[in-house]
Write an enzyme that holds these catalytic residues in place. Structure first.
Site, PDB file in Angstrom:
ATOM      1  N   ASP A  14      38.819  -7.069 -40.123  1.00 12.89           N
ATOM      2  CA  ASP A  14      39.734  -6.943 -41.255  1.00 12.89           C
ATOM      3  C   ASP A  14      39.090  -7.500 -42.515  1.00 12.89           C
ATOM      4  O   ASP A  14      38.306  -8.452 -42.447  1.00 12.89           O
ATOM      5  CB  ASP A  14      41.029  -7.707 -40.917  1.00 12.89           C
ATOM      6  N   ARG A  18      39.148  -5.698 -49.196  1.00 18.60           N
ATOM      7  CA  ARG A  18      39.137  -6.847 -50.126  1.00 18.60           C
ATOM      8  C   ARG A  18      37.718  -7.232 -50.518  1.00 18.60           C
ATOM      9  O   ARG A  18      37.432  -7.578 -51.654  1.00 18.60           O
ATOM     10  CB  ARG A  18      39.865  -8.044 -49.491  1.00 18.60           C
ATOM     11  N   SER A  59      43.193   2.323 -36.496  1.00 19.16           N
ATOM     12  CA  SER A  59      44.455   2.310 -35.744  1.00 19.16           C
ATOM     13  C   SER A  59      45.215   3.616 -35.973  1.00 19.16           C
ATOM     14  O   SER A  59      44.930   4.362 -36.919  1.00 19.16           O
ATOM     15  CB  SER A  59      45.303   1.123 -36.185  1.00 19.16           C
ATOM     16  N   ASN A  62      46.368   3.711 -39.379  1.00 18.01           N
ATOM     17  CA  ASN A  62      45.376   3.943 -40.437  1.00 18.01           C
ATOM     18  C   ASN A  62      45.311   5.411 -40.891  1.00 18.01           C
ATOM     19  O   ASN A  62      44.767   5.705 -41.955  1.00 18.01           O
ATOM     20  CB  ASN A  62      43.971   3.501 -40.001  1.00 18.01           C
ATOM     21  N   ARG A 177      47.749 -11.774 -37.041  1.00 17.29           N
ATOM     22  CA  ARG A 177      48.632 -10.817 -36.359  1.00 17.29           C
ATOM     23  C   ARG A 177      47.808 -10.056 -35.342  1.00 17.29           C
ATOM     24  O   ARG A 177      46.587 -10.010 -35.456  1.00 17.29           O
ATOM     25  CB  ARG A 177      49.125  -9.748 -37.358  1.00 17.29           C
TER      26      ARG A 177
HETATM   27  C1  FPP Z   1      39.679  -3.184 -41.930  1.00 17.97           C
HETATM   28  O1  FPP Z   1      39.518  -3.551 -43.248  1.00 17.97           O
HETATM   29  C2  FPP Z   1      38.652  -2.238 -41.504  1.00 17.97           C
HETATM   30  C3  FPP Z   1      38.879  -0.961 -41.090  1.00 17.97           C
HETATM   31  C4  FPP Z   1      40.233  -0.373 -41.061  1.00 17.97           C
HETATM   32  C5  FPP Z   1      37.761  -0.072 -40.703  1.00 17.97           C
HETATM   33  C6  FPP Z   1      36.667  -0.727 -39.922  1.00 17.97           C
HETATM   34  C7  FPP Z   1      35.665   0.282 -39.526  1.00 17.97           C
HETATM   35  C8  FPP Z   1      34.321   0.124 -39.581  1.00 17.97           C
HETATM   36  C9  FPP Z   1      33.666  -1.111 -40.066  1.00 17.97           C
HETATM   37  C10 FPP Z   1      33.457   1.243 -39.127  1.00 17.97           C
HETATM   38  C11 FPP Z   1      33.005   0.943 -37.725  1.00 17.97           C
HETATM   39  C12 FPP Z   1      32.054   1.955 -37.269  1.00 17.97           C
HETATM   40  C13 FPP Z   1      31.506   1.938 -36.036  1.00 17.97           C
HETATM   41  C14 FPP Z   1      30.580   2.990 -35.589  1.00 17.97           C
HETATM   42  C15 FPP Z   1      31.836   0.841 -35.108  1.00 17.97           C
HETATM   43  P1  FPP Z   1      40.616  -3.122 -44.322  1.00 17.97           P
HETATM   44  O2  FPP Z   1      40.197  -1.844 -44.923  1.00 17.97           O
HETATM   45  O3  FPP Z   1      41.961  -3.111 -43.674  1.00 17.97           O
HETATM   46  O4  FPP Z   1      40.487  -4.295 -45.344  1.00 17.97           O
HETATM   47  P2  FPP Z   1      41.609  -4.881 -46.323  1.00 17.97           P
HETATM   48  O5  FPP Z   1      42.638  -5.484 -45.438  1.00 17.97           O
HETATM   49  O6  FPP Z   1      40.828  -5.881 -47.109  1.00 17.97           O
HETATM   50  O7  FPP Z   1      42.104  -3.749 -47.139  1.00 17.97           O
END
Ligand code: FPP
Length: 224
Positions: A14, A18, A59, A62, A177
């Site tokens: 997560d 940000r 998710s 998402n 969470r």
């Molecule tokens: C959460 O940060 C991150 C995600 C929803 C995506 C994570 C996915 C990757 C890093 C790609 C992984 C790829 C492979 C091949 C494993 P957020 O966007 O919810 O952050 P925020 O809460 O700061 O907005």
């Protein structure tokens, strides 16, 4: 030397958005950098002898993000997994994707099938990416299939069947969470919440979380 290692570590990655915002960049830039953290955590896991490491990459909820972000993430996942094939094979990493694959683009499903097949014989560490996954979806699909079979045990029907429940769950970015992640499988998991944003979570932060895990007293509801 960490004395007690978990067999399965799972991550709620997560804070990518940000992290990017703090730098005045698009959210995708954060996801891009987040892939480097996945690589760092995975190689550390192989080094340490951790058998299962898993990541909540996308998710079911998402899907409600902007089409640009969703499309960008699908592309990023496909490209990053393909780029890792040689590393997986050289390091004995079995690759697996768990989730509601019916919702994924065909190109991504083809890439997943190919990687899963080519790494099926690897047995050092299993890397699992949860994509289009949610705990409620998993319980629902397991219950429907179990009922259709007239069976009575849920576990073999879960999307995670055959994979040991996580011993340790690490969530970054200060949120505390479980966000509809593995609802059944996390029943006795130890949780470590860190303030670090996912793109900044690398080997040093991981080792600190493993130390924290080793210091916990797991009783599974029993008295010691
Ligand atoms: C959460 O940060 C991150 C995600 C929803 C995506 C994570 C996915 C990757 C890093 C790609 C992984 C790829 C492979 C091949 C494993 P957020 O966007 O919810 O952050 P925020 O809460 O700061 O907005």
């Amino acid at each position: 030397m960490i004395e007690i290692l978990p067999q399965h570590v799972t991550f709620i990655m997560d804070g990518n958005g940000r992290w990017a915002k703090q730098r005045g960049k698009e959210r995708l830039y954060g996801h891009f950098e987040g892939v480097e953290s996945v690589r760092s955590v995975l190689s550390t896991s192989v080094e340490m002898g951790i058998k299962y490491v898993s990541f909540f990459a996308f998710s079911e909820e998402n899907w409600n993000r902007s089409p640009e972000e969703v499309g960008g993430l699908m592309d990023l996942m496909l490209k990053s997994m393909k780029a890792e094939l040689d590393t997986f094979l050289n390091n004995g990493v079995r690759f697996k994707v768990i989730g509601n694959k019916a919702r994924l683009p065909e190109s991504l499903n083809e890439g997943i099938d190919e990687l899963e097949t080519l790494t099926a014989h690897c047995s050092r560490t299993t890397a699992i990416i949860f994509v289009s996954y949610s705990g409620k979806w998993d319980l629902q699909q397991a219950a429907s299939r179990m009922a259709a079979d007239g069976a009575h045990e849920l576990e073999p029907y879960l999307a995670t069947a055959g994979i040991p429940d996580p011993d340790l769950m690490i969530r970054t970015s200060g949120e505390k969470r479980i966000s509809n992640y593995m609802l059944w499988q996390l029943a006795y998991t130890e949780f470590v919440f860190v303030d670090t944003l996912w793109p900044d979570f690398r080997k040093q932060e991981y080792l600190a979380a493993l130390e924290e895990y080793a210091s916990r007293d797991r009783r599974f509801g029993k008295v010691k």
